[in-house]
Design an enzyme around this catalytic site. Structure first.
Site, short mmCIF file in Angstrom:
data_model
loop_
_atom_site.label_atom_id
_atom_site.label_comp_id
_atom_site.label_asym_id
_atom_site.label_seq_id
_atom_site.Cartn_x
_atom_site.Cartn_y
_atom_site.Cartn_z
N GLU A 1 41.67 54.77 43.11
CA GLU A 1 40.84 55.83 43.24
C GLU A 1 40.70 56.07 44.72
OE1 GLU A 1 39.92 57.51 40.82
OE2 GLU A 1 40.40 55.95 39.18
N HIS B 1 43.43 58.23 45.79
CA HIS B 1 43.36 59.66 45.46
C HIS B 1 42.68 60.40 46.45
CE1 HIS B 1 45.21 60.11 41.64
NE2 HIS B 1 44.13 59.18 41.22
#
Length: 224
Positions: free
Chosen positions: A14, A17
């Site tokens: 995450e 990203h």
């Protein structure tokens, strides 16, 4: 409940990203990162919200989206020297938007403004139908692969150049499980030595005044 090793992988995924998006000027700002699993099956997610309401996307914005979609998988490969099944939806989204960019939006340098694909009924499956030969369809697939490959390499480049920030933010996310975009940017700025643009002006003035005072105290004094 995820095992510690899985939590670590999801955290890096995450943050990959988020960091890739933060490093691209045409990407939307990060508002939230979490590794708390959702009922729909996602083990974590990054929330991005545009700064203002918009109805259109530029080619550069779409290219930034594609690189951002692949940032999670790139982080996994860099940190763990392998990849997981967690990037399945990211790959699907990146492939979908890349295909649309080529076949519907006329944003491919190779095919130009050719309408190679059309949408079926929006009230049924909202699918698409190619309007070209099998040979041309094969060329489209090769162009999609090229763009995805180059986008993935760009995501890895951005993360490798900012590996310290990737590690610091991932460690913080593992501890907190959910962090805000402000917390994310605060850690990033600390690692990169970037001043906070939202810092009060008086604080900056006080720091500058203290530096001047220190300089004067350390300067050699002339003998009478």
């Amino acid at each position: 409940v995820m095992k510690p090793e899985e939590r670590k992988i999801v955290s890096y995924h995450e943050v990959g990203h988020a960091l890739v998006n933060a490093l691209q000027k045409d990407a939307e700002p990060v508002q939230k990162i979490t590794i708390v699993p959702r009922t729909m099956g996602a083990l974590g997610y990054v929330l991005q919200v545009p700064e203002e309401e918009k109805y259109l996307n530029t080619k550069k914005e779409i290219e930034a989206m594609i690189v951002g979609f692949l940032g999670g998988r790139a982080a996994e490969e860099i940190v763990f020297d392998t990849v997981t099944t967690g990037a399945a939806n990211d790959i699907q989204q990146a492939t979908r938007i890349t295909r649309a960019m080529i076949t519907q939006y006329g944003m491919s340098d190779k095919f130009g403004m050719m309408g190679l694909e059309s949408r079926e009924s929006m009230y049924l499956d909202n699918g698409t139908r190619l309007n070209c030969s099998e040979q041309m369809a094969a060329e489209v697939d090769r162009e999609i692969m090229r763009i995805l490959r180059e986008s993935y390499e760009e995501a890895k480049r951005l993360l490798l150049e900012n590996r310290e920030a990737l590690d610091k933010i991932a460690e913080y996310l593992i501890e907190k499980e959910t962090i805000t975009g402000k917390e994310f940017m605060r850690i990033f700025r600390e690692v990169k030595g970037i001043p906070d643009p939202d810092a009060p002006a008086e604080t900056v003035t006080e720091v500058a005044a203290e530096e001047v005072k220190t300089t004067k105290e350390t300067e050699p004094q002339d003998m009478p």
